[in-house]
Design a protein around this motif. Structure first.
Motif: not given
Length: 65
Positions: A4-20, A22-30
Motif C-alpha cells: 500500500r502507498t500512504f501519503k502525508t495526511g492519510d488517516l490510517i488504523a491498526k486493526t485485528l481481523p477478529s475485532r470490529k 480499530p486498536l490505533q488510529i493515526g495520521l501519516v505525517v511524513d
C-alpha cells in the motif's frame, strides 16, 4: 507482494481481523518512496490495559494514561 502507498495526511488504523473496532488510529505525517511515519492519535485503551504483569503496567502508565 501487495504494497500500500500512504501519503502525508492519510488517516490510517491498526486493526485485528477478529475485532470490529480499530486498536490505533493515526495520521501519516511524513512519507517517501520506501517508508512513512505515523503520529498515533488514539488507542483502544481497554484492549491495551487488559494485559497484566509488571512490564505491561509500567508501559500502560507511561504511554496510555
Amino acid at each position: 507482494m501487495f504494497m500500500r502507498t500512504f501519503k502525508t495526511g492519510d488517516l490510517i488504523a491498526k486493526t485485528l481481523p477478529s475485532r470490529k473496532k480499530p486498536l490505533q488510529i493515526g495520521l501519516v505525517v511524513d512519507d517517501d518512496k520506501v517508508t512513512f511515519t505515523v503520529k498515533w492519535t488514539s488507542f483502544d485503551k481497554q484492549f491495551f490495559m487488559e494485559k497484566e504483569g509488571d512490564i505491561f503496567q509500567e508501559l500502560n502508565n507511561s504511554y496510555l494514561l
